[in-house]
Design a protein around this motif. Sequence first.
Motif, PDB file in Angstrom:
ATOM      1  N   TYR A 102       0.599  -1.232  -0.269  1.00 21.14           N
ATOM      2  CA  TYR A 102      -0.041   0.293   0.187  1.00 21.14           C
ATOM      3  C   TYR A 102       0.521   1.077   0.067  1.00 21.14           C
ATOM      4  O   TYR A 102       0.202   1.941  -0.082  1.00 21.14           O
ATOM      5  N   GLY A 103       2.005   1.057   0.575  1.00 22.09           N
ATOM      6  CA  GLY A 103       2.879   2.689  -0.109  1.00 22.09           C
ATOM      7  C   GLY A 103       2.890   3.112   1.713  1.00 22.09           C
ATOM      8  O   GLY A 103       3.777   4.178   1.420  1.00 22.09           O
ATOM      9  N   ARG A 104       2.968   2.373   2.090  1.00 26.78           N
ATOM     10  CA  ARG A 104       2.839   3.078   4.284  1.00 26.78           C
ATOM     11  C   ARG A 104       2.150   2.186   4.912  1.00 26.78           C
ATOM     12  O   ARG A 104       1.649   1.444   4.960  1.00 26.78           O
ATOM     13  N   SER A 105       2.855   2.343   5.996  1.00 30.49           N
ATOM     14  CA  SER A 105       2.465   0.968   8.023  1.00 30.49           C
ATOM     15  C   SER A 105       1.855   2.187   8.116  1.00 30.49           C
ATOM     16  O   SER A 105       1.317   1.084   9.128  1.00 30.49           O
ATOM     17  N   ASP A 106       1.156   2.842   8.101  1.00 28.36           N
ATOM     18  CA  ASP A 106       0.361   3.175   9.035  1.00 28.36           C
ATOM     19  C   ASP A 106      -0.889   2.632   9.022  1.00 28.36           C
ATOM     20  O   ASP A 106      -1.757   4.118   9.468  1.00 28.36           O
ATOM     21  N   LEU A 107      -1.654   2.048   8.122  1.00 23.36           N
ATOM     22  CA  LEU A 107      -2.899   1.945   7.821  1.00 23.36           C
ATOM     23  C   LEU A 107      -3.321   0.827   9.101  1.00 23.36           C
ATOM     24  O   LEU A 107      -3.174   0.202   9.410  1.00 23.36           O
ATOM     25  N   LEU A 108      -4.870   0.830   9.287  1.00 21.92           N
ATOM     26  CA  LEU A 108      -5.856   0.210   9.684  1.00 21.92           C
ATOM     27  C   LEU A 108      -5.810  -1.387   8.463  1.00 21.92           C
ATOM     28  O   LEU A 108      -6.820  -1.061   7.816  1.00 21.92           O
ATOM     29  N   PRO A 109      -5.571  -2.658   9.019  1.00 25.07           N
ATOM     30  CA  PRO A 109      -5.445  -3.828   8.146  1.00 25.07           C
ATOM     31  C   PRO A 109      -6.946  -4.301   8.739  1.00 25.07           C
ATOM     32  O   PRO A 109      -7.180  -5.163   9.473  1.00 25.07           O
ATOM     33  N   LEU A 110      -7.503  -3.812   6.993  1.00 17.03           N
ATOM     34  CA  LEU A 110      -8.387  -4.991   7.445  1.00 17.03           C
ATOM     35  C   LEU A 110      -8.814  -5.765   5.948  1.00 17.03           C
ATOM     36  O   LEU A 110      -9.975  -5.158   5.109  1.00 17.03           O
ATOM     37  N   TRP A 111      -7.862  -6.458   5.677  1.00 18.27           N
ATOM     38  CA  TRP A 111      -8.050  -6.367   4.164  1.00 18.27           C
ATOM     39  C   TRP A 111      -7.785  -8.124   3.745  1.00 18.27           C
ATOM     40  O   TRP A 111      -8.442  -8.898   3.792  1.00 18.27           O
ATOM     41  N   VAL A 112      -7.093  -8.717   4.886  1.00 16.35           N
ATOM     42  CA  VAL A 112      -6.879  -9.973   4.522  1.00 16.35           C
ATOM     43  C   VAL A 112      -7.668 -11.441   5.106  1.00 16.35           C
ATOM     44  O   VAL A 112      -8.442 -10.613   6.295  1.00 16.35           O
ATOM     45  N   ALA A 113      -7.634 -11.894   4.545  1.00 10.60           N
ATOM     46  CA  ALA A 113      -9.202 -13.227   4.722  1.00 10.60           C
ATOM     47  C   ALA A 113      -8.902 -13.999   6.057  1.00 10.60           C
ATOM     48  O   ALA A 113      -8.346 -15.304   5.832  1.00 10.60           O
ATOM     49  N   ASP A 114      -8.402 -13.549   7.296  1.00 10.76           N
ATOM     50  CA  ASP A 114      -8.152 -13.972   8.539  1.00 10.76           C
ATOM     51  C   ASP A 114      -8.435 -13.189   9.817  1.00 10.76           C
ATOM     52  O   ASP A 114      -8.620 -12.006   9.351  1.00 10.76           O
ATOM     53  N   MET A 115      -9.361 -13.571   9.990  1.00  8.68           N
ATOM     54  CA  MET A 115      -9.665 -12.176  11.589  1.00  8.68           C
ATOM     55  C   MET A 115      -8.978 -12.534  12.572  1.00  8.68           C
ATOM     56  O   MET A 115      -7.864 -12.981  12.655  1.00  8.68           O
ATOM     57  N   ASP A 116      -9.269 -11.156  13.503  1.00  8.05           N
ATOM     58  CA  ASP A 116      -8.394 -10.494  14.672  1.00  8.05           C
ATOM     59  C   ASP A 116      -9.341 -10.806  15.299  1.00  8.05           C
ATOM     60  O   ASP A 116      -8.310 -10.144  17.026  1.00  8.05           O
ATOM     61  N   PHE A 117      -9.853 -11.807  15.619  1.00 11.95           N
ATOM     62  CA  PHE A 117      -9.984 -12.634  17.482  1.00 11.95           C
ATOM     63  C   PHE A 117      -8.916 -13.451  17.350  1.00 11.95           C
ATOM     64  O   PHE A 117      -7.986 -14.663  16.566  1.00 11.95           O
ATOM     65  N   ALA A 118      -8.567 -13.435  18.472  1.00  9.61           N
ATOM     66  CA  ALA A 118      -7.978 -15.003  18.860  1.00  9.61           C
ATOM     67  C   ALA A 118      -8.740 -16.298  18.386  1.00  9.61           C
ATOM     68  O   ALA A 118      -9.360 -16.627  18.920  1.00  9.61           O
TER      69      ALA A 118
END
Length: 395
Positions: free
Chosen positions: A25-41
């Motif tokens: 994306y050209g920058r690292s300060d992004l909130l990532p809601l892209w890759v299809a894995d969940m952010d749940f433990a």
Amino acid sequence: MTDFNQIVNREHTGALKLEVLRERYGRSDLLPLWVADMDFATPPFITEALRRRLDHSLYGYTITPPELWPTVSRWIEQHHGWHVPTEWLTFIPGIVKGIGMVLNVFTQPGDKVIIQPPVYHPFRLTPEGNGREVVYNPLREVEGGSYEMDFDNLAAVTDDRCKVLILSNPHNPAGICWDAATLRRLAAFCHERGILVISDEIHGDMALSGHRHVPFVSVSDEAAACSITFGAPSKTFNIAGIVSSYAIVPDAALRHRFYGWLQANELDEPTLFAPIATLAAFSPEGEQWRREMLEYVQGNVQYLTDYLSKHLPEIKAWQPQASFLVWLDCRGLGLSHDSLVSLFVDKARLALNDGAMFGPGGAGFMRINVGTPRALLTQALHRLHEAVQSLEEGK
């Protein structure tokens, strides 16, 4: 009850969705809601099962546990009403890898592979990377925010060089649970022409809002005779890093050819931890966790829909019938696709999947992953709201 509101810090864990932001994306300060894995433990009963095996500190060669395939078969029958004899099942080292393997076993360079865009981009990249020609059978948009298959176009683009059709069932990115009549018609078409169907059903255990996943093979004898199905617990139980995929092939001739090739190359042997995670996932504890997770995801879908309706009516959330991925129709903003991507990345500082990557019909859309704590989803929506407001103020 699981606390899905818990925010898990994924920094310094090698998480793909974080580590390649600057590269992609050209920058690292992004909130990532892209890759299809969940952010749940990952569920604790899976972690504990893995930990118990880790406590025995010798990780040598292992056999496939005899209870693995009966457990998978039982899970599929209980959830989808489809009886899968255990001899139809085998391990594969990932679904995209499985697609590549099928293409190498059943097709030759220059053969054609049909896909139905907008659709998961490896459906295009994998055939192309293997020297196969990709044929587009675009889905047809229907009123209300969904797609249907275009069988007239399918007949028009199919010729004798078309050897494989890759089916996304449920569909990624639109979250459609294809109905039995549609699948039956597709099966008849492909069977008549000798086209092998690869049915990617990795999101099948994540049907939402009373919808039902229909396995492709289950709809007719023709479907069973011309298809290879791929599945996995990885999306449902958030264990994508533990490769736990499997193939299902009812037809004896197809099975002998494909499984024989896998066996000859030792590609049908699961890694040490894959069966352990799968058995823990497909347990009564797993079913309870799955239900709780889907309820939370459905709540996030509704929260997203309500927020957009109230604050960003130019963006429509197509209602997914399965999974934690939502197809956002952003065409109401009136932006070129490049400007749309810039709005999300540079102004809202969000990393979503660019709709154009899914092929024809994807321009003007973005795919968002709502398998995340609601606080993070709220933060993302506030950022997007502010970005659109600044855009309108600058006109």
